[in-house]
Motif scaffolding. Structure first.
Motif, PDB file in Angstrom:
ATOM      1  N   THR A 148      52.132  44.391   5.619  1.00 37.30           N
ATOM      2  CA  THR A 148      53.418  44.841   6.149  1.00 37.30           C
ATOM      3  C   THR A 148      53.425  44.636   7.657  1.00 37.30           C
ATOM      4  O   THR A 148      52.531  45.102   8.355  1.00 37.30           O
ATOM      5  CB  THR A 148      53.636  46.333   5.833  1.00 37.30           C
ATOM      6  OG1 THR A 148      53.567  46.508   4.428  1.00 37.30           O
ATOM      7  CG2 THR A 148      54.972  46.807   6.346  1.00 37.30           C
ATOM      8  N   PRO A 177      55.675  45.480  10.851  1.00 38.79           N
ATOM      9  CA  PRO A 177      56.840  46.263  11.266  1.00 38.79           C
ATOM     10  C   PRO A 177      57.810  45.440  12.122  1.00 38.79           C
ATOM     11  O   PRO A 177      57.392  44.559  12.875  1.00 38.79           O
ATOM     12  CB  PRO A 177      56.228  47.408  12.081  1.00 38.79           C
ATOM     13  CG  PRO A 177      54.877  46.952  12.470  1.00 38.79           C
ATOM     14  CD  PRO A 177      54.438  45.950  11.456  1.00 38.79           C
ATOM     15  N   ASN A 198      55.196  46.112  16.581  1.00 35.05           N
ATOM     16  CA  ASN A 198      54.006  45.559  15.941  1.00 35.05           C
ATOM     17  C   ASN A 198      53.024  45.130  17.024  1.00 35.05           C
ATOM     18  O   ASN A 198      53.395  44.899  18.165  1.00 35.05           O
ATOM     19  CB  ASN A 198      54.353  44.416  14.984  1.00 35.05           C
ATOM     20  CG  ASN A 198      54.949  43.217  15.665  1.00 35.05           C
ATOM     21  OD1 ASN A 198      55.196  43.238  16.859  1.00 35.05           O
ATOM     22  ND2 ASN A 198      55.201  42.180  14.913  1.00 35.05           N
ATOM     23  N   ARG A 225      59.522  46.552  14.529  1.00 38.18           N
ATOM     24  CA  ARG A 225      59.392  46.999  15.920  1.00 38.18           C
ATOM     25  C   ARG A 225      57.981  47.508  16.165  1.00 38.18           C
ATOM     26  O   ARG A 225      57.330  48.016  15.270  1.00 38.18           O
ATOM     27  CB  ARG A 225      60.364  48.139  16.223  1.00 38.18           C
ATOM     28  CG  ARG A 225      61.801  47.730  16.196  1.00 38.18           C
ATOM     29  CD  ARG A 225      62.682  48.959  16.398  1.00 38.18           C
ATOM     30  NE  ARG A 225      64.050  48.540  16.538  1.00 38.18           N
ATOM     31  CZ  ARG A 225      64.741  48.657  17.656  1.00 38.18           C
ATOM     32  NH1 ARG A 225      64.197  49.202  18.711  1.00 38.18           N
ATOM     33  NH2 ARG A 225      65.984  48.239  17.712  1.00 38.18           N
TER      34      ARG A 225
END
Length: 69
Positions: free
Chosen positions: A47, A49, A53, A51
């Motif tokens: 995963t 993200p 990251n 925002r």
């Protein structure tokens, strides 16, 4: 003539380095093609993200020590 050689020839005012140049070592590693399928599978399970990251230079879940050689 390699792609890198062509780029260097077409851009004589730029110093274009190969990804194998030691100046790039601090940013990560090159991985041999035999493990592309395994990496793609692992990445599909990862995963990322939208925002905040963060860059991870060496994810232990991606390849085993022997595969990194």
């Amino acid at each position: 003539m390699t792609t890198l050689e062509k780029l260097r020839e077409q851009n004589p005012n730029l110093k274009i380095k190969s990804v194998t140049d030691e100046v790039f070592a601090e940013f990560g590693q090159l991985i041999a093609l035999p493990y592309q399928a395994q990496l793609a599978e692992q990445l599909s399970l990862t995963t990322i993200p939208a925002r905040n990251n963060q860059y991870v230079r060496d994810d232990p879940g991606m390849l085993s020590g022997e595969q990194k050689k």
